[in-house]
Motif scaffolding. Structure first.
Motif, short mmCIF file in Angstrom:
data_model
loop_
_atom_site.label_atom_id
_atom_site.label_comp_id
_atom_site.label_asym_id
_atom_site.label_seq_id
_atom_site.Cartn_x
_atom_site.Cartn_y
_atom_site.Cartn_z
N LEU A 44 0.81 -1.21 0.00
CA LEU A 44 0.00 0.00 0.00
C LEU A 44 0.85 1.28 0.00
O LEU A 44 0.59 2.22 -0.76
N ALA B 37 -0.03 5.81 4.50
CA ALA B 37 0.51 4.44 4.46
C ALA B 37 2.03 4.42 4.32
O ALA B 37 2.61 3.39 4.03
N GLU C 297 -5.50 -3.58 6.17
CA GLU C 297 -4.77 -2.34 5.98
C GLU C 297 -5.38 -1.48 4.87
O GLU C 297 -5.47 -0.27 4.98
N ASP C 298 -5.81 -2.13 3.81
CA ASP C 298 -6.26 -1.39 2.63
C ASP C 298 -7.77 -1.44 2.53
O ASP C 298 -8.35 -2.38 2.01
N ARG D 25 -9.29 -1.86 -1.07
CA ARG D 25 -9.17 -3.14 -1.77
C ARG D 25 -9.93 -4.24 -1.04
O ARG D 25 -10.62 -5.03 -1.64
#
Ligand SMILES: Nc1ncnc2c1ncn2[C@@H]1O[C@H](COP(=O)(O)OP(=O)(O)OP(=O)(O)O)[C@@H](O)[C@H]1O
Ligand SMILES: [Mg+2]
Length: 514
Positions: free
Chosen positions: A154, A181, A352-353, A356
């Motif tokens: 990321l 990030a 984390e993303d 996505r």
């Protein structure tokens, strides 16, 4: 590369201004008559809570959105941007908070998408590649121009987004949460680039929820609150406390780890777990790591980007395959379970993303919130609409999502509020173990305190929490135990009475005084 005309004005003079800008989306008044100045060769930082209107204002100044009323003044004359291309031609570009890259295209193609370099009637890929390499060198990032964006982590994708904006050679560059990030080293490099740009007369608008970080580079500070500009000051006249007070109306303390409840049995046990590195790499991303977390315990995993934290959490959640070792949930081996199977057993991940993995952008806030907990309101074969609505409203209230309600689309939420939906969605499944990978990305200080409070409450009821972060202050505010990860292994373990310096030293990070 297009080289916009530069008018030779003095450093600090106003190059672009918003005058009385208002913007409404239906009944939501995102901006209520804002004045905002951008100064030549200087950095102006826009502070404000999630949903305050920061991104909306920046989208208007970069031609992405049109104001409902008000005026934009460029070099002293009113202008109306018909599109982002038009604004770009006027020398204004933007690094978006939510990355706007095409995952299946290469780094090079992403940077030059829609602005291909043409020579003799065909695209000059060699020149595009040369320029991409130069940009990566400037950003000190070892990324091959041919790599597909989806194969990058990321932070590296964020670097590509930054590189694309730099390649345009704008004279006004808007950075909406560019560092959320990035690693500490990557942030330092970006700050060097910003210094370089401002010394060449480029004007920067900077938005970040890392308040200390923004204070390091800014010349001007502006605070937005509920669509109004509520404070302005020059850097020399303010400090951190000024920002927080003007953002949320009081000074904020993130608190300390919840005390006074006994820990239960071991909820999650990781034994000798290994996860392979990126394809072709000779090392393991996670290397024979063992860790036990008990019911009611909050464990922070601190480490730099690339330490293996994301790989560890994704493997526990079933997204990555282990090459060795075991994950036990309340003593049961979960290796046979899919991601959904693990969620159903009470093991969930806030990834984390969020773009996505965490959210379905085309769905409503409500369906995103209930997606992971379908089982909880499915009675026999029939889904109970009432229970679903109750659960969604409850989750929205608990994580304080600023929205019109469950029927609003996810895309209409501010970045930080989208992040809160991801957290709310996972907590709604009533997990036994929750893994959170850098969950505070993009959320304001007030929201962070709310999330901490929520996790603390759940921990008291027996939830085991693993919280991965690259912010040392977060560890000290929430963790009972702090694990430092370095190159796939645990390099140190501390109790909650440890100092910031000790944690950072164990991560392999140089300790910088702020
Ligand atoms: N396309 C849209 N449709 C409806 N409402 C929107 C849309 N875009 C933004 N909003 C609303 O406008 C308000 C301001 O949002 P904005 O994204 O500007 O906040 P922000 O200050 O950037 O917050 P964050 O720190 O979370 O990124 C929010 O209430 C948001 O829900
Ligand atoms: Mg925003």
């Amino acid at each position: 590369m297009s080289q916009p005309q530069r008018s030779n004005g003095a450093k600090g003079e106003v190059v672009l201004a918003a005058r009385n800008i208002a913007k409404s989306y239906g009944s939501v008044h995102a901006l209520k008559g804002v004045n905002f100045d951008i100064h030549r060769g200087q950095v102006t930082t826009l502070f404000g809570e999630n949903g305050a209107g920061k991104s909306t204002l920046m989208k208007i100044l970069s031609g992405v959105a049109q104001p409902s009323s008000g005026e934009i003044i460029l070099d002293g004359s009113p202008i109306s941007f018909s599109s982002s291309t038009h604004a770009r031609e006027c020398g204004i570009s933007i690094i978006h908070q939510e990355l706007s890259l095409a995952p299946n295209l290469s780094v090079r193609d992403n940077i030059f998408m829609g602005r291909e370099i043409i020579k003799g009637g065909v695209v000059d890929f060699a020149e595009e590649e040369r320029q991409t390499r130069a940009l990566m060198e400037e950003l000190e990032e070892d990324i091959d121009p041919q790599t597909r964006v989806e194969d990058l982590r990321l932070g590296q994708q964020q670097i590509v987004e930054i590189a694309r904006a730099l390649s345009i050679n704008s004279r006004i560059l808007i950075m909406d949460e560019p560092t959320s990030a990035l690693s500490a080293t990557e942030v330092e490099v970006l700050f060097k680039v910003i210094h370089d740009l401002t010394s060449r007369g480029v004007s920067i608008v900077y938005i970040s929820h890392h308040l200390e970080e923004a204070l390091q580079i800014t010349n001007h500070a502006v605070v937005l609150r509920d669509g109004n500009m509520t404070a302005y000051a020059e850097r020399k006249d303010i400090d951190l406390e000024w920002i927080v007070r003007n953002m949320v109306g009081e000074n904020f303390d993130l608190g300390s780890p919840p005390q006074g409840h006994p820990f239960g049995n071991v909820s999650l046990s990781i034994e000798n777990l290994s996860v392979p590195g990126p394809s072709g790499a000779a090392y393991n991303a996670v290397d024979r790591l063992s860790l036990k977390v008990r019911a009611g315990e909050i464990v922070c995993i601190y480490g730099l980007m690339g330490a293996g934290r994301t790989e560890l959490l994704e493997c526990i959640a079933g997204r990555l395959r282990a090459s060795g070792g075991q994950v036990l949930l309340e003593g049961q081996d979960v290796s046979g379970l899919s991601i959904a199977g693990r969620i159903a057993s009470g093991l969930v991940l806030v990834p984390e993303d969020r773009q996505r993995d965490g959210l379905v952008q085309t769905m409503t806030v409500g369906s995103n919130l209930s997606l992971a907990s379908i089982r909880a309101f499915t009675k026999g074969l029939f889904t109970s609409g009432h229970r679903e609505r109750d659960l969604v409203n409850d989750a929205i209230r608990r994580v304080h999502v600023k929205t019109d309600g469950g029927a609003a689309s996810i895309g209409s939420l501010s970045g930080g509020n989208q992040q809160k939906v991801v957290i709310g969605k996972m907590l709604a499944t009533q997990p036994k173990v929750i893994l959170l990978d850098e969950p505070s990305r993009g959320i304001d200080i007030g929201a962070k305190a709310e999330v901490f409070k929520l996790l603390a409450e759940r921990a008291k009821q027996g939830l085991a929490v693993i919280y991965s972060t690259s912010e040392v202050n977060e560890c000290l505010s929430i963790a009972h135990r702090i694990i430092v990860m370095h190159r796939g292994r645990i390099s140190a373990e501390f109790g909650s009475d440890v100092t910031k310096e000790k944690i950072m030293a164990a991560s392999g990070e140089a300790v910088v005084a702020h």
